[in-house]
Design an enzyme around this catalytic site. Sequence first.
Site, mmCIF file in Angstrom:
data_model
loop_
_atom_site.group_PDB
_atom_site.id
_atom_site.type_symbol
_atom_site.label_atom_id
_atom_site.label_comp_id
_atom_site.label_asym_id
_atom_site.label_seq_id
_atom_site.Cartn_x
_atom_site.Cartn_y
_atom_site.Cartn_z
ATOM 1 N N CYS A 1 -0.825 3.722 -6.463
ATOM 2 C CA CYS A 1 -1.762 3.180 -5.469
ATOM 3 C C CYS A 1 -2.109 1.791 -5.975
ATOM 4 O O CYS A 1 -2.474 1.622 -7.147
ATOM 5 C CB CYS A 1 -3.021 4.044 -5.388
ATOM 6 S SG CYS A 1 -4.361 3.271 -4.440
ATOM 7 N N CYS B 1 0.868 -1.178 0.000
ATOM 8 C CA CYS B 1 0.000 0.000 0.000
ATOM 9 C C CYS B 1 0.907 1.231 0.000
ATOM 10 O O CYS B 1 1.699 1.421 0.935
ATOM 11 C CB CYS B 1 -0.860 -0.027 1.259
ATOM 12 S SG CYS B 1 -1.875 1.437 1.503
HETATM 13 N N1 DGL Z 1 -4.028 0.686 -1.766
HETATM 14 C C1 DGL Z 1 -3.594 1.863 -1.189
HETATM 15 C C2 DGL Z 1 -2.364 2.456 -1.865
HETATM 16 O O1 DGL Z 1 -1.625 1.748 -2.488
HETATM 17 C C3 DGL Z 1 -4.502 2.888 -0.629
HETATM 18 C C4 DGL Z 1 -5.960 2.920 -0.888
HETATM 19 C C5 DGL Z 1 -6.692 3.640 0.229
HETATM 20 O O2 DGL Z 1 -6.903 2.978 1.235
HETATM 21 O O3 DGL Z 1 -7.003 4.829 0.091
HETATM 22 O O4 DGL Z 1 -2.123 3.629 -1.746
#
Ligand code: DGL
Length: 260
Positions: free
Chosen positions: A180, A70
Amino acid sequence: MKIGFFDSGMGGLSVLQHAMKILPQEEYIFYADEENVPYGTKKREEILKYVDEAFKFLIKSGVGAIVVACNTATSVAVQEMREKYSLPIIGMEPALKLALDLYPGRKVLVTATAITITGEKIRRLIGKLGAETLVELKALPKLVEFAERQEFRSEKVEKYLRGELLSYDLGKFSSIVLGCTHFNYFKDVMREILPENVKILDGNAGTVNELIRRAKLKRFRSEKVPQIEFFYSGRRVTDSEELLRLKKFLKRLDEMEMIK
Ligand code: DGL
């Protein structure tokens, strides 16, 4: 080795899936903080608290390394987690270096959550790469919501992406960086919208390479299906409907994998 993969939600499955292909001999725990997704619109202190809870859970489960799959959690919390815990912690970074290595001197559109884009970490990365004049930053928060409700291809998704991406002079850009992990679910829609010259880059391979290096793992070619357990905010996923939902995510990612 048992490896913990962590994300606010389902985006991290894209990194996990890549790791499982290259490292089928390892064991995996995937922890999605489904009770608190999205992170991208929350306060830093709140995210820090959630990430720490996930780390405690994963370490108690016996993992030998943690991949923060993430970008948002990495941007906010990876430094603190490294100071606090001694196991290898692999963070995610928007693949800006890859974009500049592949297409030197060309403009790059880096997309991410709002918190990643306004964070110190991305500023430092851009500065380190001397790319201040080459980078445009764009938050695409709605893609996280679309992904979580498995709305991958719809009129709404297409309209949203057209509205957000087509205002740039895209002929001047070499690539769009998916900063993301949730954005990986939309590669086909992006491919249809973006001109041919704009390549779609993600940080999945780079992160798994870093995992191999930091946790001293070996690549294997094998037909073995790796062992994996799924958890939503500390709760083991066993319900057949929830497992089916996970399968649908993984199937979608399989379809998106080769789109560049
Ligand atoms: N999957 C996450 C990232 O790579 C974040 C998504 C979220 O929870 O806003 O930034």
